[in-house]
Design a protein around this motif. Structure first.
Motif, PDB file in Angstrom:
ATOM      1  N   ARG A   1       5.584  10.416  -2.069  1.00 25.03           N
ATOM      2  CA  ARG A   1       5.074   8.946  -2.276  1.00 25.03           C
ATOM      3  C   ARG A   1       3.834   8.621  -2.563  1.00 25.03           C
ATOM      4  O   ARG A   1       3.267   7.836  -3.378  1.00 25.03           O
ATOM      5  CB  ARG A   1       5.770   7.939  -1.027  1.00 25.03           C
ATOM      6  CG  ARG A   1       5.245   6.705  -0.941  1.00 25.03           C
ATOM      7  CD  ARG A   1       6.245   5.800  -1.971  1.00 25.03           C
ATOM      8  NE  ARG A   1       5.893   4.506  -1.898  1.00 25.03           N
ATOM      9  CZ  ARG A   1       6.495   3.550  -2.654  1.00 25.03           C
ATOM     10  NH1 ARG A   1       7.452   3.696  -3.594  1.00 25.03           N
ATOM     11  NH2 ARG A   1       6.019   2.101  -2.355  1.00 25.03           N
ATOM     12  N   GLY A   2       2.881   9.362  -1.783  1.00 22.84           N
ATOM     13  CA  GLY A   2       1.375   9.318  -2.054  1.00 22.84           C
ATOM     14  C   GLY A   2       1.165   9.604  -3.502  1.00 22.84           C
ATOM     15  O   GLY A   2       0.212   9.067  -4.059  1.00 22.84           O
TER      16      GLY A   2
ATOM     17  N   GLU B   1       2.692   9.547  -6.101  1.00 26.44           N
ATOM     18  CA  GLU B   1       3.273   8.436  -7.184  1.00 26.44           C
ATOM     19  C   GLU B   1       2.379   7.282  -6.997  1.00 26.44           C
ATOM     20  O   GLU B   1       1.900   6.863  -7.917  1.00 26.44           O
ATOM     21  CB  GLU B   1       4.580   7.907  -6.623  1.00 26.44           C
ATOM     22  CG  GLU B   1       5.162   6.852  -7.504  1.00 26.44           C
ATOM     23  CD  GLU B   1       6.462   6.159  -6.882  1.00 26.44           C
ATOM     24  OE1 GLU B   1       6.588   4.950  -6.482  1.00 26.44           O
ATOM     25  OE2 GLU B   1       7.589   7.091  -6.683  1.00 26.44           O
ATOM     26  N   ARG B   2       2.018   6.855  -5.726  1.00 27.12           N
ATOM     27  CA  ARG B   2       0.849   5.690  -5.454  1.00 27.12           C
ATOM     28  C   ARG B   2      -0.320   6.036  -5.978  1.00 27.12           C
ATOM     29  O   ARG B   2      -0.998   5.055  -6.643  1.00 27.12           O
ATOM     30  CB  ARG B   2       1.017   5.216  -4.101  1.00 27.12           C
ATOM     31  CG  ARG B   2       2.325   4.913  -3.494  1.00 27.12           C
ATOM     32  CD  ARG B   2       2.550   3.485  -3.979  1.00 27.12           C
ATOM     33  NE  ARG B   2       3.586   3.575  -5.135  1.00 27.12           N
ATOM     34  CZ  ARG B   2       4.134   2.745  -5.813  1.00 27.12           C
ATOM     35  NH1 ARG B   2       3.820   1.367  -5.733  1.00 27.12           N
ATOM     36  NH2 ARG B   2       4.955   2.822  -6.843  1.00 27.12           N
TER      37      ARG B   2
ATOM     38  N   VAL C   1      -1.565  -2.584  -2.314  1.00 27.01           N
ATOM     39  CA  VAL C   1      -1.206  -1.242  -1.825  1.00 27.01           C
ATOM     40  C   VAL C   1      -0.769  -1.544  -0.368  1.00 27.01           C
ATOM     41  O   VAL C   1      -1.635  -1.873   0.434  1.00 27.01           O
ATOM     42  CB  VAL C   1      -2.026  -0.245  -2.008  1.00 27.01           C
ATOM     43  CG1 VAL C   1      -1.445   1.104  -1.220  1.00 27.01           C
ATOM     44  CG2 VAL C   1      -2.432  -0.011  -3.391  1.00 27.01           C
TER      45      VAL C   1
ATOM     46  N   ALA D   1       0.108   7.128   2.726  1.00 23.15           N
ATOM     47  CA  ALA D   1       0.844   8.043   1.842  1.00 23.15           C
ATOM     48  C   ALA D   1      -0.239   8.597   0.983  1.00 23.15           C
ATOM     49  O   ALA D   1      -0.312   9.813   0.598  1.00 23.15           O
ATOM     50  CB  ALA D   1       2.061   7.539   1.213  1.00 23.15           C
TER      51      ALA D   1
ATOM     52  N   ASP E   1       1.692   2.733   2.275  1.00 27.08           N
ATOM     53  CA  ASP E   1       1.295   3.551   0.960  1.00 27.08           C
ATOM     54  C   ASP E   1      -0.244   4.073   1.009  1.00 27.08           C
ATOM     55  O   ASP E   1      -0.142   4.961   0.261  1.00 27.08           O
ATOM     56  CB  ASP E   1       1.830   2.626  -0.242  1.00 27.08           C
ATOM     57  CG  ASP E   1       3.275   2.305  -0.622  1.00 27.08           C
ATOM     58  OD1 ASP E   1       4.151   3.216  -0.157  1.00 27.08           O
ATOM     59  OD2 ASP E   1       3.470   1.439  -1.411  1.00 27.08           O
ATOM     60  N   ARG E   2      -0.893   3.148   1.713  1.00 24.40           N
ATOM     61  CA  ARG E   2      -2.031   3.635   1.695  1.00 24.40           C
ATOM     62  C   ARG E   2      -2.372   5.027   2.594  1.00 24.40           C
ATOM     63  O   ARG E   2      -3.046   5.934   2.194  1.00 24.40           O
ATOM     64  CB  ARG E   2      -3.124   2.627   2.526  1.00 24.40           C
ATOM     65  CG  ARG E   2      -3.432   1.499   1.816  1.00 24.40           C
ATOM     66  CD  ARG E   2      -3.998   0.292   2.436  1.00 24.40           C
ATOM     67  NE  ARG E   2      -3.345  -0.894   2.259  1.00 24.40           N
ATOM     68  CZ  ARG E   2      -3.680  -2.011   2.979  1.00 24.40           C
ATOM     69  NH1 ARG E   2      -4.455  -1.969   4.290  1.00 24.40           N
ATOM     70  NH2 ARG E   2      -2.902  -3.252   2.947  1.00 24.40           N
TER      71      ARG E   2
END
Length: 180
Positions: free
Chosen positions: A75-76, A78-79, A140, A147, A144-145
């Motif tokens: 996930r990290g 991807e973001r 974000v 990640a 997600d931050r």
């Protein structure tokens, strides 16, 4: 015509006008001057301690607040690829596509100062921005931050990992590829 109906018909425009006056109440436009307050401004300063409606009230931890798993790292990544790599590059070296087009280069994540920086530093920079980087708080979400922070740590580790740190199956595979 009946007198009651005629009276109602005559009163209709007056009642309609009354309703319109109620809809058009006197009001101030934003930042318009006002004689009602001593400072002459119609806009009021929020009371000390006022909290924004969308403010995150939970304290922000200093380290990644969840176990670092492959799902979190994926996930990290991807973001990171979406939000960070245009400037920081896909490997975190600070040579992203925007930099190649003339924008000033951000620092590399692989420098000693950023390798020693706490996880919270990266979270805060994503949240508030830093230098030429603007805030990503609206783009974000907090999970997600974190990640992205985990993925940045993986990028940093990837540059300094020794073969001896790898599990035996990976070391064997690495050695086999090196001899080919």
């Amino acid at each position: 015509m009946r007198p009651a109906f005629a009276l109602a018909l005559a009163a209709a425009p007056a009642l309609a006008g009354c309703q319109q006056q109620m809809a058009d109440q006197p009001h101030y436009e934003p930042l318009e001057a006002s004689s009602q307050f001593a400072d002459g401004a119609s806009a009021r300063i929020p009371v000390s301690g006022t909290v924004a409606r969308n403010a995150e009230l939970a304290p922000v931890p200093d380290a990644i607040p969840q176990p670092v798993t492959m799902a979190l790292l994926n996930r990290g990544r991807e973001r990171f690829d979406i939000f960070c790599s245009p400037c920081h590059g896909r490997t975190g070296d600070g040579h992203g596509m925007i930099v190649q087009r003339g924008f000033p280069a951000p620092p590399t994540y692989h420098q000693e100062a950023l390798r020693r920086a706490p996880d919270r530093h990266f979270y805060d920079v994503i949240t508030n921005g830093y230098g030429a980087m603007y805030s990503y708080a609206a783009r974000v979400p907090p999970a997600d931050r974190w990640a992205i922070v985990a993925y940045i740590r993986a990028l940093q580790l990837s540059r300094r990992a020794a073969a001896a740190d790898l599990p035996e199956p990976l070391r064997t595979k690495l050695n086999a590829e090196a001899t080919q």
